[in-house]
Write an enzyme that holds these catalytic residues in place. Structure first.
Site, PDB file in Angstrom:
ATOM      1  N   HIS A 235      -9.081   6.644   2.595  1.00  0.00           N
ATOM      2  CA  HIS A 235      -9.486   6.859   3.906  1.00  0.00           C
ATOM      3  C   HIS A 235     -10.708   7.851   4.315  1.00  0.00           C
ATOM      4  O   HIS A 235     -10.872   8.628   4.728  1.00  0.00           O
ATOM      5  CB  HIS A 235      -8.309   7.304   4.897  1.00  0.00           C
ATOM      6  CG  HIS A 235      -8.147   6.810   6.114  1.00  0.00           C
ATOM      7  ND1 HIS A 235      -8.592   7.774   7.279  1.00  0.00           N
ATOM      8  CD2 HIS A 235      -7.738   5.819   6.663  1.00  0.00           C
ATOM      9  CE1 HIS A 235      -8.468   6.806   8.351  1.00  0.00           C
ATOM     10  NE2 HIS A 235      -8.067   5.694   7.996  1.00  0.00           N
TER      11      HIS A 235
ATOM     12  N   GLU B  54     -13.310  -1.202   6.863  1.00  0.00           N
ATOM     13  CA  GLU B  54     -12.760  -1.576   7.990  1.00  0.00           C
ATOM     14  C   GLU B  54     -13.504  -0.871   9.296  1.00  0.00           C
ATOM     15  O   GLU B  54     -13.312  -1.404  10.265  1.00  0.00           O
ATOM     16  CB  GLU B  54     -11.446  -0.962   8.031  1.00  0.00           C
ATOM     17  CG  GLU B  54     -11.531   0.669   7.897  1.00  0.00           C
ATOM     18  CD  GLU B  54      -9.995   1.046   7.804  1.00  0.00           C
ATOM     19  OE1 GLU B  54      -9.290   0.452   6.866  1.00  0.00           O
ATOM     20  OE2 GLU B  54      -9.675   2.087   8.215  1.00  0.00           O
TER      21      GLU B  54
ATOM     22  N   TRP C 193     -11.907  11.859   8.571  1.00  0.00           N
ATOM     23  CA  TRP C 193     -10.396  11.746   8.611  1.00  0.00           C
ATOM     24  C   TRP C 193     -10.105  10.473   8.064  1.00  0.00           C
ATOM     25  O   TRP C 193     -10.731   9.404   8.088  1.00  0.00           O
ATOM     26  CB  TRP C 193      -9.943  11.638  10.420  1.00  0.00           C
ATOM     27  CG  TRP C 193      -8.530  11.291  10.403  1.00  0.00           C
ATOM     28  CD1 TRP C 193      -7.607  12.137  10.045  1.00  0.00           C
ATOM     29  CD2 TRP C 193      -7.907   9.954  10.729  1.00  0.00           C
ATOM     30  NE1 TRP C 193      -6.157  11.393  10.003  1.00  0.00           N
ATOM     31  CE2 TRP C 193      -6.509  10.199  10.587  1.00  0.00           C
ATOM     32  CE3 TRP C 193      -8.557   8.964  11.061  1.00  0.00           C
ATOM     33  CZ2 TRP C 193      -5.671   8.931  10.980  1.00  0.00           C
ATOM     34  CZ3 TRP C 193      -7.685   7.791  11.225  1.00  0.00           C
ATOM     35  CH2 TRP C 193      -6.263   7.933  11.221  1.00  0.00           C
TER      36      TRP C 193
ATOM     37  N   GLU D 267      -4.180  -7.506   5.357  1.00  0.00           N
ATOM     38  CA  GLU D 267      -3.421  -6.289   5.605  1.00  0.00           C
ATOM     39  C   GLU D 267      -2.266  -6.701   6.686  1.00  0.00           C
ATOM     40  O   GLU D 267      -2.804  -7.593   7.734  1.00  0.00           O
ATOM     41  CB  GLU D 267      -4.125  -5.222   6.301  1.00  0.00           C
ATOM     42  CG  GLU D 267      -3.584  -3.826   6.537  1.00  0.00           C
ATOM     43  CD  GLU D 267      -4.122  -2.636   6.866  1.00  0.00           C
ATOM     44  OE1 GLU D 267      -5.496  -2.709   7.074  1.00  0.00           O
ATOM     45  OE2 GLU D 267      -3.688  -1.653   6.828  1.00  0.00           O
TER      46      GLU D 267
ATOM     47  N   ASP E  16      -4.926   3.723   0.050  1.00  0.00           N
ATOM     48  CA  ASP E  16      -6.320   3.954   1.131  1.00  0.00           C
ATOM     49  C   ASP E  16      -6.487   5.550   0.949  1.00  0.00           C
ATOM     50  O   ASP E  16      -5.726   6.418   1.143  1.00  0.00           O
ATOM     51  CB  ASP E  16      -5.732   3.684   2.427  1.00  0.00           C
ATOM     52  CG  ASP E  16      -6.889   3.697   3.380  1.00  0.00           C
ATOM     53  OD1 ASP E  16      -7.966   4.031   2.869  1.00  0.00           O
ATOM     54  OD2 ASP E  16      -6.606   3.233   4.509  1.00  0.00           O
TER      55      ASP E  16
ATOM     56  N   GLU F 268      -9.184   1.905  -1.790  1.00  0.00           N
ATOM     57  CA  GLU F 268      -9.756   1.624  -0.346  1.00  0.00           C
ATOM     58  C   GLU F 268     -10.404   2.782   0.284  1.00  0.00           C
ATOM     59  O   GLU F 268     -10.011   3.946   0.064  1.00  0.00           O
ATOM     60  CB  GLU F 268      -8.657   1.143   0.669  1.00  0.00           C
ATOM     61  CG  GLU F 268      -9.432   0.592   1.939  1.00  0.00           C
ATOM     62  CD  GLU F 268      -7.937   0.466   3.176  1.00  0.00           C
ATOM     63  OE1 GLU F 268      -6.979   0.299   2.525  1.00  0.00           O
ATOM     64  OE2 GLU F 268      -8.305   0.785   4.261  1.00  0.00           O
TER      65      GLU F 268
ATOM     66  N   ARG G   1       0.938  -1.076  -0.107  1.00  0.00           N
ATOM     67  CA  ARG G   1       0.125  -0.089   0.083  1.00  0.00           C
ATOM     68  C   ARG G   1       1.033   1.375   0.137  1.00  0.00           C
ATOM     69  O   ARG G   1       1.949   1.431   0.815  1.00  0.00           O
ATOM     70  CB  ARG G   1      -0.784  -0.118   1.340  1.00  0.00           C
ATOM     71  CG  ARG G   1      -1.811   1.077   1.440  1.00  0.00           C
ATOM     72  CD  ARG G   1      -2.525   1.036   2.738  1.00  0.00           C
ATOM     73  NE  ARG G   1      -1.879   2.066   3.462  1.00  0.00           N
ATOM     74  CZ  ARG G   1      -2.372   2.654   4.786  1.00  0.00           C
ATOM     75  NH1 ARG G   1      -3.705   2.292   5.174  1.00  0.00           N
ATOM     76  NH2 ARG G   1      -1.894   3.540   5.467  1.00  0.00           N
TER      77      ARG G   1
ATOM     78  N   TYR H  37      -2.904  11.429   5.258  1.00  0.00           N
ATOM     79  CA  TYR H  37      -3.100  10.191   6.111  1.00  0.00           C
ATOM     80  C   TYR H  37      -2.164   9.121   5.659  1.00  0.00           C
ATOM     81  O   TYR H  37      -1.702   8.989   4.586  1.00  0.00           O
ATOM     82  CB  TYR H  37      -4.628   9.577   5.352  1.00  0.00           C
ATOM     83  CG  TYR H  37      -4.565   8.220   5.969  1.00  0.00           C
ATOM     84  CD1 TYR H  37      -4.816   7.896   7.255  1.00  0.00           C
ATOM     85  CD2 TYR H  37      -4.407   7.191   5.090  1.00  0.00           C
ATOM     86  CE1 TYR H  37      -4.970   6.529   7.730  1.00  0.00           C
ATOM     87  CE2 TYR H  37      -4.435   5.765   5.703  1.00  0.00           C
ATOM     88  CZ  TYR H  37      -4.738   5.521   6.991  1.00  0.00           C
ATOM     89  OH  TYR H  37      -4.541   4.061   7.274  1.00  0.00           O
TER      90      TYR H  37
ATOM     91  N   ARG I 159     -13.546  -5.371   3.705  1.00  0.00           N
ATOM     92  CA  ARG I 159     -12.573  -5.235   4.654  1.00  0.00           C
ATOM     93  C   ARG I 159     -12.776  -5.399   6.169  1.00  0.00           C
ATOM     94  O   ARG I 159     -12.027  -5.164   7.196  1.00  0.00           O
ATOM     95  CB  ARG I 159     -11.872  -3.848   4.734  1.00  0.00           C
ATOM     96  CG  ARG I 159     -10.919  -3.875   3.323  1.00  0.00           C
ATOM     97  CD  ARG I 159      -9.978  -2.838   3.126  1.00  0.00           C
ATOM     98  NE  ARG I 159      -9.481  -2.011   4.318  1.00  0.00           N
ATOM     99  CZ  ARG I 159      -8.374  -2.662   4.937  1.00  0.00           C
ATOM    100  NH1 ARG I 159      -7.465  -3.644   4.465  1.00  0.00           N
ATOM    101  NH2 ARG I 159      -7.642  -1.824   5.908  1.00  0.00           N
TER     102      ARG I 159
END
Ligand code: KDG
Ligand code: MG
Length: 402
Positions: free
Chosen positions: A212, A262, A402, A339, A210, A236, A147, A159, A283
């Site tokens: 995020h 996630e 975030w 991951e 990612d 992601e 990643r 991030y 995820r």
């Protein structure tokens, strides 16, 4: 095989972890992870005050029944705190079941579907050159999937990229750090990063990224389309997934594979994404989605729709979750990737484990149960330290995801 004792252990060997340890009347122990980054004590209290009294005297073999008892019995369904607490019980019961059957947990799940579990690592940099270097270092360590995150030039924060290099750790001690975010420079810069990475590393290395949760659907569609020439393994969390319909818009515009989940805590966060084939990788994690029992059901639903698994595995998921995720990943047919953000040496000492890494892949090991434990004496020497995840704001002060 009744549950005799249940103990909640909070420790901070570099970062905070909450662990549930069950012991049956015949002396079999089971461990479960109950860590919820930045809200650890809420889960610890939930377990100690509301769940532990329900466990004592109950049959440790009735894992499915226990899950429904805790999920339906609470009346107030879902929510990260509740589901993380239930997950800890579920993991500990599977650990006990494996030990009682004298086999590793993956064999209770029908055995291995593959020889090992491909994992991806994190490479990050403050500049493209630093990111190239970090990817090269991870490739040398044997990773086949990496990643990549890089700071956007001219932007104060990014991030996944710690200031001054070194390991990235999502939570920081003290009160939440305030970071800033700007979408347009990020959308312009990110394709340049992956253009460079593809030119440097060729077509075979799996590259992941990612987002995020920072974008809106049409912005994510634009990013996915602009990344197509660099054929990412996945993009992601392109958008916050409360709006499942938003993924339709992204899907209409790009073939870049999408991973999400996630922060999901039940199947109800993703069944539409799965059934409409709006995502490629789920995820959801063992610890935040209620344990191995529901995660296996989610994976089975996803299998029907050609969606594969890609479980969250940041450092805030303890080695107990890592072990559980590896038993899960080794056994489910539609595993995609796992991951792997290695824990510090101190954390690994507090949680001795049987899992191992070689050639870009991991294996849970052949120890009975989950193959992971907690050294309670050592854990006690690392007391809880308050820490929070950062928050993000736009230039004008507006709070952003975030
Ligand atoms: O606690 C939050 C972290 O686990 C998260 O920020 C890490 O997004 C993450 C990832 O993909 O590992
Ligand atoms: Mg993520």
């Amino acid at each position: 095989m009744r549950i005799d004792t249940a103990k909640v252990i909070v420790c901070s060997p570099g970062r905070n972890f909450v662990t549930l340890k069950l012991v049956t009347e015949d002396g079999i122990t089971g461990v479960g992870d109950a860590t919820l980054n930045g809200r650890e004590l809420a889960v610890a209290t939930y377990l100690t005050d509301h769940i532990v009294p329900l466990l004592i005297g109950r049959d440790a073999r009735r894992i499915e029944d226990m899950w429904h008892y805790l999920y339906k019995g609470v009346y107030w369904r879902k929510g990260a705190v509740t589901m993380t607490a239930i997950a800890a019980v579920d993991m500990a019961l599977w650990d006990i079941a494996g030990k009682a059957a004298n086999m590793p947990v993956y064999r209770l799940f029908g055995g291995a579907s593959r020889d090992s579990v491909m994992v991806y690592s994190h490479a990050n940099g403050e500049t493209i050159e630093q990111t190239v270097e970090a990817v090269a270092q991870h490739q040398k360590l044997g990773y086949r999937a990496i990643r990549a995150q890089c700071a956007t030039p001219g932007q104060k924060d990014a991030y996944g990229v710690p200031k001054g290099g070194g390991r990235y750790e999502p939570a920081e001690r003290g009160l939440p750090k305030e970071t800033t975010w700007a979408t347009e420079p990020y959308l312009q810069f990110t394709p340049l990063l992956f253009d460079r990475l593809r030119r440097e590393f060729g077509p075979d290395l799996h590259l992941l990224h990612d987002v995020h949760h920072r974008l809106r659907p049409i912005e994510a569609a634009r990013l996915g389309a602009s990344l197509e020439p660099f054929h990412l393994f996945w993009m992601e969390d392109p958008v916050p997934a409360e709006l499942q319909e938003g993924f339709r818009l992204i899907r209409q515009h790009t073939t870049t594979p999408i991973a999400v989940g996630e922060v999901f805590d039940t199947i109800y966060d993703s069944y539409r994404l799965i059934q409409e084939q709006l995502i490629d990788y789920l995820r959801a994690s063992v610890v935040h989605a209620g344990g191995l029992t529901p995660l296996r059901k989610m994976a089975h639903l996803a299998e029907l729709y050609h969606v594969r698994t890609g479980c969250h595995g940041a450092t805030d998921l303890s080695p107990v979750t890592m072990a559980a995720a590896l038993h899960f990943g080794l056994s489910v047919h539609n595993f995609g990737i796992q991951e792997h953000m290695p824990h510090t040496e101190t954390t690994d000492k507090v949680f001795p484990h049987a899992y191992s890494f070689a050639d870009g892949a991991m294996h849970p090991g052949e120890r009975v149960g989950l193959g992971v434990d907690i050294d309670e004496t050592l854990a006690a020497s690392y007391p809880y330290q308050r820490a929070y995840l950062p928050v993000a704001r736009l230039d004008d002060g507006t709070v952003h995801s975030w």
